[in-house]
Design a protein around this motif. Structure first.
Motif, PDB file in Angstrom:
ATOM      1  N   TYR A 131       0.830  -1.212   0.000  1.00 25.12           N
ATOM      2  CA  TYR A 131       0.000   0.000   0.000  1.00 25.12           C
ATOM      3  C   TYR A 131       0.864   1.262   0.000  1.00 25.12           C
ATOM      4  CZ  TYR A 131      -3.240   3.512   1.955  1.00 25.12           C
ATOM      5  OH  TYR A 131      -3.979   4.649   2.190  1.00 25.12           O
ATOM      6  N   GLN A 132       1.811   1.326   0.929  1.00 29.01           N
ATOM      7  CA  GLN A 132       2.627   2.534   1.046  1.00 29.01           C
ATOM      8  C   GLN A 132       3.601   2.688  -0.123  1.00 29.01           C
ATOM      9  OE1 GLN A 132       1.812   4.737   3.044  1.00 29.01           O
ATOM     10  NE2 GLN A 132       0.847   3.771   4.829  1.00 29.01           N
ATOM     11  N   SER A 133       4.226   1.602  -0.557  1.00 32.43           N
ATOM     12  CA  SER A 133       5.183   1.695  -1.662  1.00 32.43           C
ATOM     13  C   SER A 133       4.471   2.037  -2.969  1.00 32.43           C
ATOM     14  CB  SER A 133       5.971   0.391  -1.813  1.00 32.43           C
ATOM     15  OG  SER A 133       5.130  -0.694  -2.138  1.00 32.43           O
ATOM     16  N   THR A 134       3.246   1.566  -3.151  1.00 33.59           N
ATOM     17  CA  THR A 134       2.486   1.918  -4.353  1.00 33.59           C
ATOM     18  C   THR A 134       2.093   3.384  -4.325  1.00 33.59           C
ATOM     19  OG1 THR A 134       1.621  -0.336  -4.551  1.00 33.59           O
ATOM     20  CG2 THR A 134       0.433   1.396  -5.723  1.00 33.59           C
ATOM     21  N   ARG A 135       1.725   3.885  -3.153  1.00 33.89           N
ATOM     22  CA  ARG A 135       1.429   5.322  -3.039  1.00 33.89           C
ATOM     23  C   ARG A 135       2.654   6.159  -3.390  1.00 33.89           C
ATOM     24  NH1 ARG A 135      -2.363   7.762  -0.186  1.00 33.89           N
ATOM     25  NH2 ARG A 135      -0.852   8.944   1.042  1.00 33.89           N
ATOM     26  N   ARG A 136       3.823   5.730  -2.907  1.00 33.86           N
ATOM     27  CA  ARG A 136       5.047   6.473  -3.236  1.00 33.86           C
ATOM     28  C   ARG A 136       5.345   6.401  -4.737  1.00 33.86           C
ATOM     29  NH1 ARG A 136       6.718   4.062   1.692  1.00 33.86           N
ATOM     30  NH2 ARG A 136       7.770   2.378   0.567  1.00 33.86           N
ATOM     31  N   GLN A 137       5.130   5.237  -5.319  1.00 34.87           N
ATOM     32  CA  GLN A 137       5.386   5.081  -6.750  1.00 34.87           C
ATOM     33  C   GLN A 137       4.440   5.951  -7.585  1.00 34.87           C
ATOM     34  OE1 GLN A 137       5.201   1.555 -10.161  1.00 34.87           O
ATOM     35  NE2 GLN A 137       5.327   0.972  -8.002  1.00 34.87           N
ATOM     36  N   LEU A 138       3.188   5.980  -7.199  1.00 36.14           N
ATOM     37  CA  LEU A 138       2.220   6.810  -7.920  1.00 36.14           C
ATOM     38  C   LEU A 138       2.576   8.288  -7.834  1.00 36.14           C
ATOM     39  CD1 LEU A 138      -1.062   4.986  -6.799  1.00 36.14           C
ATOM     40  CD2 LEU A 138      -0.142   5.060  -9.126  1.00 36.14           C
ATOM     41  N   LEU A 139       3.041   8.700  -6.658  1.00 43.38           N
ATOM     42  CA  LEU A 139       3.420  10.101  -6.496  1.00 43.38           C
ATOM     43  C   LEU A 139       4.668  10.422  -7.302  1.00 43.38           C
ATOM     44  CD1 LEU A 139       2.848  12.789  -5.100  1.00 43.38           C
ATOM     45  CD2 LEU A 139       4.222  12.004  -3.154  1.00 43.38           C
ATOM     46  N   ALA A 140       5.636   9.512  -7.295  1.00 43.66           N
ATOM     47  CA  ALA A 140       6.866   9.735  -8.056  1.00 43.66           C
ATOM     48  C   ALA A 140       6.596   9.785  -9.561  1.00 43.66           C
ATOM     49  CB  ALA A 140       7.885   8.640  -7.733  1.00 43.66           C
ATOM     50  N   ARG A 141       5.577   9.095 -10.003  1.00 48.57           N
ATOM     51  CA  ARG A 141       5.247   9.041 -11.434  1.00 48.57           C
ATOM     52  C   ARG A 141       4.037   9.910 -11.769  1.00 48.57           C
ATOM     53  NH1 ARG A 141       4.429   2.842 -12.671  1.00 48.57           N
ATOM     54  NH2 ARG A 141       4.039   3.695 -14.761  1.00 48.57           N
ATOM     55  N   LYS A 142       3.763  10.905 -10.943  1.00 46.42           N
ATOM     56  CA  LYS A 142       2.537  11.679 -11.073  1.00 46.42           C
ATOM     57  C   LYS A 142       2.402  12.365 -12.423  1.00 46.42           C
ATOM     58  CE  LYS A 142       4.246  15.931  -8.811  1.00 46.42           C
ATOM     59  NZ  LYS A 142       5.684  15.518  -8.837  1.00 46.42           N
ATOM     60  N   ASP A 143       3.510  12.863 -12.974  1.00 49.52           N
ATOM     61  CA  ASP A 143       3.432  13.558 -14.261  1.00 49.52           C
ATOM     62  C   ASP A 143       3.104  12.588 -15.384  1.00 49.52           C
ATOM     63  OD1 ASP A 143       4.052  15.954 -13.014  1.00 49.52           O
ATOM     64  OD2 ASP A 143       6.213  15.732 -13.353  1.00 49.52           O
ATOM     65  N   GLU A 144       3.849  11.482 -15.426  1.00 48.36           N
ATOM     66  CA  GLU A 144       3.622  10.473 -16.466  1.00 48.36           C
ATOM     67  C   GLU A 144       2.222   9.879 -16.368  1.00 48.36           C
ATOM     68  OE1 GLU A 144       4.351   5.770 -16.832  1.00 48.36           O
ATOM     69  OE2 GLU A 144       5.651   6.933 -15.502  1.00 48.36           O
ATOM     70  N   LEU A 145       1.856   9.423 -15.156  1.00 45.82           N
ATOM     71  CA  LEU A 145       0.574   8.763 -14.994  1.00 45.82           C
ATOM     72  C   LEU A 145      -0.584   9.751 -15.082  1.00 45.82           C
ATOM     73  CD1 LEU A 145       1.391   6.241 -12.111  1.00 45.82           C
ATOM     74  CD2 LEU A 145       1.274   5.816 -14.568  1.00 45.82           C
ATOM     75  N   GLY A 146      -0.378  10.960 -14.562  1.00 43.31           N
ATOM     76  CA  GLY A 146      -1.427  11.973 -14.632  1.00 43.31           C
ATOM     77  C   GLY A 146      -1.788  12.292 -16.067  1.00 43.31           C
ATOM     78  N   GLU A 147      -0.778  12.437 -16.911  1.00 41.87           N
ATOM     79  CA  GLU A 147      -1.027  12.723 -18.321  1.00 41.87           C
ATOM     80  C   GLU A 147      -1.707  11.543 -19.012  1.00 41.87           C
ATOM     81  OE1 GLU A 147       1.528  13.732 -22.395  1.00 41.87           O
ATOM     82  OE2 GLU A 147       2.508  13.743 -20.419  1.00 41.87           O
ATOM     83  N   LYS A 148      -1.257  10.338 -18.699  1.00 45.60           N
ATOM     84  CA  LYS A 148      -1.829   9.145 -19.322  1.00 45.60           C
ATOM     85  C   LYS A 148      -3.297   8.982 -18.943  1.00 45.60           C
ATOM     86  CE  LYS A 148       0.853   5.622 -19.712  1.00 45.60           C
ATOM     87  NZ  LYS A 148       1.674   4.408 -19.458  1.00 45.60           N
ATOM     88  N   LEU A 149      -3.607   9.177 -17.660  1.00 40.76           N
ATOM     89  CA  LEU A 149      -4.985   9.028 -17.204  1.00 40.76           C
ATOM     90  C   LEU A 149      -5.870  10.157 -17.717  1.00 40.76           C
ATOM     91  CD1 LEU A 149      -4.313   7.960 -13.500  1.00 40.76           C
ATOM     92  CD2 LEU A 149      -5.132   6.498 -15.345  1.00 40.76           C
ATOM     93  N   ALA A 150      -5.301  11.356 -17.802  1.00 37.80           N
ATOM     94  CA  ALA A 150      -6.083  12.515 -18.243  1.00 37.80           C
ATOM     95  C   ALA A 150      -6.592  12.332 -19.673  1.00 37.80           C
ATOM     96  CB  ALA A 150      -5.242  13.774 -18.140  1.00 37.80           C
ATOM     97  N   ARG A 151      -5.864  11.592 -20.491  1.00 36.44           N
ATOM     98  CA  ARG A 151      -6.298  11.359 -21.869  1.00 36.44           C
ATOM     99  C   ARG A 151      -7.629  10.616 -21.912  1.00 36.44           C
ATOM    100  NH1 ARG A 151      -0.713   9.880 -23.075  1.00 36.44           N
ATOM    101  NH2 ARG A 151      -1.331   7.679 -23.158  1.00 36.44           N
ATOM    102  N   HIS A 152      -7.970   9.967 -20.807  1.00 35.27           N
ATOM    103  CA  HIS A 152      -9.210   9.194 -20.769  1.00 35.27           C
ATOM    104  C   HIS A 152     -10.199   9.745 -19.750  1.00 35.27           C
ATOM    105  CE1 HIS A 152      -7.156   6.196 -23.253  1.00 35.27           C
ATOM    106  NE2 HIS A 152      -6.132   6.353 -22.443  1.00 35.27           N
ATOM    107  N   GLY A 153      -9.985  10.993 -19.352  1.00 34.90           N
ATOM    108  CA  GLY A 153     -10.918  11.636 -18.446  1.00 34.90           C
ATOM    109  C   GLY A 153     -10.763  11.245 -16.994  1.00 34.90           C
ATOM    110  N   LEU A 154      -9.622  10.652 -16.626  1.00 31.24           N
ATOM    111  CA  LEU A 154      -9.366  10.253 -15.254  1.00 31.24           C
ATOM    112  C   LEU A 154      -8.369  11.204 -14.606  1.00 31.24           C
ATOM    113  CD1 LEU A 154      -9.044   6.407 -15.805  1.00 31.24           C
ATOM    114  CD2 LEU A 154     -11.010   7.617 -14.844  1.00 31.24           C
ATOM    115  N   THR A 155      -8.460  11.345 -13.292  1.00 38.57           N
ATOM    116  CA  THR A 155      -7.603  12.284 -12.574  1.00 38.57           C
ATOM    117  C   THR A 155      -6.862  11.582 -11.452  1.00 38.57           C
ATOM    118  OG1 THR A 155      -9.152  14.086 -13.021  1.00 38.57           O
ATOM    119  CG2 THR A 155      -7.539  14.433 -11.261  1.00 38.57           C
ATOM    120  N   LEU A 156      -5.560  11.813 -11.387  1.00 42.34           N
ATOM    121  CA  LEU A 156      -4.752  11.292 -10.286  1.00 42.34           C
ATOM    122  C   LEU A 156      -4.803  12.296  -9.139  1.00 42.34           C
ATOM    123  CD1 LEU A 156      -2.846   8.873  -9.679  1.00 42.34           C
ATOM    124  CD2 LEU A 156      -0.951  10.378 -10.307  1.00 42.34           C
ATOM    125  N   ASN A 157      -5.231  11.844  -7.978  1.00 41.29           N
ATOM    126  CA  ASN A 157      -5.383  12.718  -6.818  1.00 41.29           C
ATOM    127  C   ASN A 157      -4.032  12.884  -6.123  1.00 41.29           C
ATOM    128  OD1 ASN A 157      -6.093  14.080  -4.492  1.00 41.29           O
ATOM    129  ND2 ASN A 157      -7.975  12.908  -4.167  1.00 41.29           N
TER     130      ASN A 157
END
Length: 410
Positions: A343-369
């Motif tokens: 749980y904690q390591s995945t949260r850290r990974q998501l935060l570290a990749r926020k730009d990459e994943l945020g852009e990828k998700l945004a293309r489909h109308g999803l938002t990374l919190n």
């Protein structure tokens, strides 16, 4: 799993709005399942509006089949997390004996054949002394070796009980989402998707048993006269199943990553940094992880040209995640630690990749919190438990006994 009111346990309805989201989960044994549960909880909290019980397509292989079948059946990530750590009344906890029951019937059944095979071997040698040595003839004794160490029937029975509760089902055809459990036909080497037309009459619990039947660990599962083994033998994730079904976003979790021991001695995870010193099981584990992970990378690289416009989000442990590689999943407390670590390591990974994943998700109308990821969160409070999860006395005694056994083995 606990049926407390974090949500209604009725089967989820299909999403009617875009995007079409799929989930693909790889294997990894019991510890892989626990890792996936913790990672999924982190992912669900991090993506605004994401409900992992309301996806279009679920694809699971081995341990991933176990978890994806639970999600498709309406069990929430909170319920799954609680089941990992909470042995109290009303729960269906993941006790180690469910996954590690000795295959007594298989071992005994094979041993009964040993005397007959010895007689046949000697007779064959005496009939052909010039063509065979006695050692050559005795090779037939390999047929008396058990094909597995553990029995996977308790896994099937566990899921059958869980899926028999109100609002759940052990029938693929009664699910409102598409659930795909991948196994391999042992006698043909072909991948089979239980849940697809022609294979949807098999109980979900039996399909999961087949998908998780890793050769040498669990015996092949017989279904309608055919024998099936772990689906990871063909592919690691089978994410293409969700992509072929029209999913625009496929969320993937893979716990099977080879370890890099470069810093293991410095951080105190190992004494020498040499995996060979830990014996055959560790060497085989690293070999298996390396083969599976390299194949995963090749497979994912081919998806982009084949599925233009679709996005794949892959989450997995880092190669220096020693806690995942050297965990004793037999210990109840270790399962709690693995789930919380995931749980904690995945949260850290998501935060570290926020730009990459945020852009990828945004293309489909999803938002990374991102703000939620920056918060300090306690997994157990998030799923309705207090920090100090109480263990039953028998569990504590079992933990201590297994710790002593682990020390003796080391």
């Amino acid at each position: 799993m606990h049926d407390t009111p974090d949500r209604d346990i009725a089967l989820p309805a299909r999403r009617s709005a875009a995007p079409r989201i799929g989930l693909a989960l790889a294997g990894g044994g019991p510890e892989g399942a626990v890792y996936e549960i913790g990672a999924l909880r982190a992912l669900e909290e991090a993506v605004v509006g994401l409900d992992l019980n309301e996806l279009e397509v679920y694809v699971g292989v081995s341990a991933g089949a176990f978890v994806s079948a639970c999600l498709a059946n309406g069990l929430t990530t909170a319920q799954l997390c609680r089941a990992v750590v909470h042995p109290g009344p009303g729960e269906h906890p993941f006790f180690a004996e469910v996954f590690f029951t000795p295959a007594v019937r298989e071992i005994f059944g094979r041993s009964v054949d040993a005397p007959r095979l010895v007689i046949e071997a000697i007779s064959e040698f005496l009939a052909n002394p010039r063509d065979l040595t006695l050692l050559d003839s005795l090779t037939r004794l390999a047929r008396a070796m058990p094909v597995a160490l553990f029995d996977n029937e308790p896994v099937r029975m566990f899921l059958e009980r869980v899926f028999s509760l109100d609002g759940r089902t052990d029938d693929f055809r009664k699910l409102r989402a598409s659930l795909n459990v991948v196994a391999v036909d042992l006698d043909s080497g072909e991948a089979v998707r239980f849940g697809s037309p022609g294979f949807d009459d098999v109980p979900i619990s039996r399909a999961v048993q087949a998908s998780s039947a890793l050769p040498g660990v669990y015996p092949p599962t017989e279904i309608n006269g055919r024998y099936y083994v772990d689906g990871v033998l063909i592919k690691t994730l089978h994410a293409s199943v969700a992509l072929d079904a029209g999913c625009e976003v496929v969320l993937c979790i893979n716990p099977i990553v080879p370890v890099d021991t470069a810093d293991a001695v410095r951080v105190g995870a190992m004494r020498t940094g040499k995996l060979v010193t830990r014996g055959l099981p560790t060497v085989l584990s690293q070999t298996f992880r390396t083969l599976v992970h390299s194949r995963l990378k090749v497979g994912l690289s081919n998806y982009e040209p084949r599925y233009p416009g679709a996005s794949i989000v892959l989450l997995e442990p880092s190669r220096d995640d020693y806690r995942m590689f050297f965990t004793n999943i037999f210990r109840f407390s270790s399962r709690k630690e693995v789930c919380e670590h995931a749980y904690q390591s995945t949260r850290r990974q998501l935060l570290a990749r926020k730009d990459e994943l945020g852009e990828k998700l945004a293309r489909h109308g999803l938002t990374l919190n991102v703000e939620a990821l920056r918060e300090r969160r306690d997994l157990w409070r998030q799923v309705g438990l207090r920090d100090g999860v109480l263990h039953e006395p028998v569990t504590d005694r079992l933990d201590r006994a297994l710790e002593k056994l682990e020390t003796l083995i080391d």
